[in-house]
Design an enzyme around this catalytic site. Structure first.
Site, short mmCIF file in Angstrom:
data_model
loop_
_atom_site.label_atom_id
_atom_site.label_comp_id
_atom_site.label_asym_id
_atom_site.label_seq_id
_atom_site.Cartn_x
_atom_site.Cartn_y
_atom_site.Cartn_z
N ASP A 1 7.38 45.66 21.58
CA ASP A 1 7.80 47.03 21.30
C ASP A 1 6.58 47.94 21.38
O ASP A 1 5.46 47.48 21.63
CB ASP A 1 8.53 47.10 19.95
CG ASP A 1 7.65 46.73 18.78
OD1 ASP A 1 6.42 46.60 18.95
OD2 ASP A 1 8.19 46.57 17.67
N SER A 2 6.79 49.21 21.19
CA SER A 2 5.71 50.18 21.42
C SER A 2 4.84 50.39 20.19
O SER A 2 3.79 51.00 20.27
CB SER A 2 6.33 51.52 21.80
OG SER A 2 6.98 52.08 20.66
N GLY A 3 5.31 49.91 19.05
CA GLY A 3 4.60 50.15 17.80
C GLY A 3 5.15 51.34 17.03
O GLY A 3 4.89 51.48 15.83
N GLY A 4 5.92 52.20 17.72
CA GLY A 4 6.38 53.43 17.09
C GLY A 4 7.25 53.20 15.86
O GLY A 4 7.07 53.86 14.84
N ASP B 7 17.23 42.25 19.72
CA ASP B 7 16.24 41.57 18.87
C ASP B 7 16.57 41.93 17.45
O ASP B 7 17.10 43.02 17.17
CB ASP B 7 14.81 42.05 19.18
CG ASP B 7 14.52 43.39 18.51
OD1 ASP B 7 15.00 44.42 19.04
OD2 ASP B 7 13.87 43.42 17.45
#
Lengths: 384, 384
Positions: B98-101, B274
């Protein structure tokens, strides 16, 4: 008795010796165990963190179950109703259970010791329990243990000689009652071990051993050690006790120890060991290796791409980098505890296998020297 | 880029459909993934409690890694120096990061959001970090993810329409910057997914989807759901969004969900999922089965000799009694957490495999009805 009954007796075969070190095997209802043997500890019906298949994959041929923990939870009658401990925990090889005495002394509260039994309060929920030699044998039968242990009284060291003598004498009377209760089970193939007590007093130890031999057991344990005494004291007691024990019976040094303890005790004629150290220390980030102990929480491992031991017989010790293990331990990840527990038990088993091969081939002294030299590479000196 | 470069492009093939349900596969640098697919969550470089071999044995073909957790510890530059996330965690199949956001919004403190980036304080040690769309792409490249996600802003629902619109518009500008940064990597075979935002506002969702398609991505995610809204709202957004998305690209519903959520979302045209639920709930004693959810800490399981599901494709669900699993959970044993996490991921994988077969054979409606009926046997109604 919850597992199948066997018609073959419990047998120990001493195959060969090298100095005082012994290479043997015993046949128990659930299988054959090569000695010297290390038994991983499955306290509450599980070797903490490991699938039973993974315990077997380390080379372990027998595990230990704790009577104290299992009597408190889930209860031996329940385990028996579910088919016994082997089925309950999905471990089909031999199981040795302790008598519960040691944990009563170390974990329970409100203990009261009489000639008849010890009463105590559960450390989990405060329930009162009574544990007598007869009840301990009954519990171990309900669990279906291949090898049961007599109930004994285990003191912390140092202790006064009179106190050691009193506990030793009580343990002998309990040994006799344990033996009678075990005989009444009429469980061919199953074994009961007596436990030598006597603290750090050599004459008391030898007296205890001789009295137990008179009662007669399938094996003899040395108990009441690894309870705070220096390693030299422990080894002195071991080397003065094993010569008194019959050569044709297995000898089990209870609750021991470090890899170095095992090496020294095998050298002095011990055949069996159990210890929580590989799993407990593993959960706290310590790896046992050919190079000594390695503390993986140390920051110096954070960028280290090397596995713990690229020549290890166990894949986990060859596969994962020290950096990854360090990361898992720092992040408090279950997998870090699982991998290090597995790697440590695998190392203990590899050490035992190495000792067995060395004794067979008459090169135990060389193996001893080589192993001691190897351990100098770790974080912690082996002779600490 | 830390793993091998591929010359084949990232491809998604839609094999067949049944209603809106889709049966496909995609080819990523580390392997082929059959869809609909469930990705177990490997937050900090480990699917909590499972050996990577055991993750693969459940049937999982791809796992998710969390950029937020890995950027904080052990750090993406360190993972890259150690050979990338696949090697670090010993998982050789595809990884989506994922992007971390999302975690910046849910875990970090002292967040400050600007057009350029989000700055925040680590929840672990207080260190300040800056995460921009470009840095997020860089981190995911350092980790070596097969599929990267654009950085987006994810709101909790309910939220005001102006706030949803503002965040959606920012996410689109960040999508464009993410795409530019990803193209600059020139990483053939690797994929970047855009993320549809817009809260529970259908026109905003559809506008977001269309704008993302104009930018162009290898796949499209539906983000900002499973953040507190009722299931019906989530499913409404899904069914109004998937028709706007191109049929020839995979669709990923982020952070979802229960087995029932998965069934409903596949029915509405989603290909990938997920969720931490199988592992997190497993660690707390909940099993997901064909019969619904079963809370193993409940005392009624203490004497139950039955396995969780004797017809399960996974041995752990067939081997261990409910009594044993209950005991392990009550005793807070690691193995209880490990077994239930494994059993749950295996159930999720079996559910996905069942849906894939049903779509192939044009009997998804029957599979849906049969699965819903089966769940009625558990502790918790599937429609809760």
């Amino acid at each position: 008795m919850t597992e199948k009954m066997m018609t073959d007796p419990f047998t120990f075969t001493l195959k060969t010796t090298d100095g005082m070190a012994r290479r043997g095997q015993f046949v128990a209802p659930h299988g054959v165990v090569q000695t010297p043997a290390f038994m991983p500890v499955g306290t509450a019906g599980t070797v903490k963190g490991l699938h039973p298949e993974d315990v077997a994959d380390t080379g372990a041929e027998i595990v230990l179950g704790n009577t104290y923990h299992l009597m408190l939870r889930p209860g031996p009658e329940r385990v028996a109703a579910l088919g016994g401990l082997h089925k309950f925990m999905n471990w089909q090889k031999p199981i040795l259970t302790d008598s519960g005495g040691f944990q009563v002394m170390s974990l329970a509260t409100l203990r009261k010791l009489t000639e008849k039994a010890v009463t105590f309060r559960s450390h989990i929920d405060g329930t009162m329990f009574e544990l007598s030699p007869e009840r301990s044998i009954e519990i171990q039968a309900l669990l279906g243990a291949d090898i049961s242990m007599q109930l004994d009284e285990c003191l912390k060291l140092p202790a006064a000689r009179e106190e050691i003598q009193r506990a030793m004498a009580l343990s002998l009377r309990w040994a006799e009652r344990s033996r009678r209760a075990f005989e009444a089970r009429n469980a061919t193939g199953y074994a009961l071990f007596g436990i030598v007590q006597g603290g750090d007093d050599i004459p008391l130890r030898q007296e205890s051993a001789r009295e137990l031999i008179d009662i007669g057991f399938e094996g003899y344990a040395i108990g009441g050690l690894a309870v705070g005494e220096p390693q030299a004291v422990m080894l002195k007691v071991v080397e003065e006790t094993t010569p008194v024990l019959p050569a044709e019976r297995p000898r089990y040094l209870m609750g021991v120890g470090t890899p170095h303890d095992l090496l020294e005790a095998v050298k002095r004629g011990v055949d069996m060991f159990d210890c929580v150290m590989p799993t407990r220390n593993g959960r706290h980030g310590m790896a046992f290796t050919r190079f000594g102990s390695i503390n993986l929480s140390n920051a110096r491992h954070a960028d280290d791409p090397r596995p713990l031991d690229e020549a290890s017989p166990h894949p986990a010790a060859r596969t994962y980098s020290r950096a990854y293990l360090h990361h898992l331990i720092k992040a408090n990840e279950i997998l870090g505890q699982v991998l290090l527990s597995t790697i440590n038990i695998a190392y203990y088993q590899a050490l035992m296998a190495g000792m067995r091969a060395a004794i067979e081939e008459g090169r135990f002294a060389d193996f001893y020297a080589g192993t001691m030299a190897g351990w100098k590479g770790g974080d912690i000196p082996p002779l600490s």
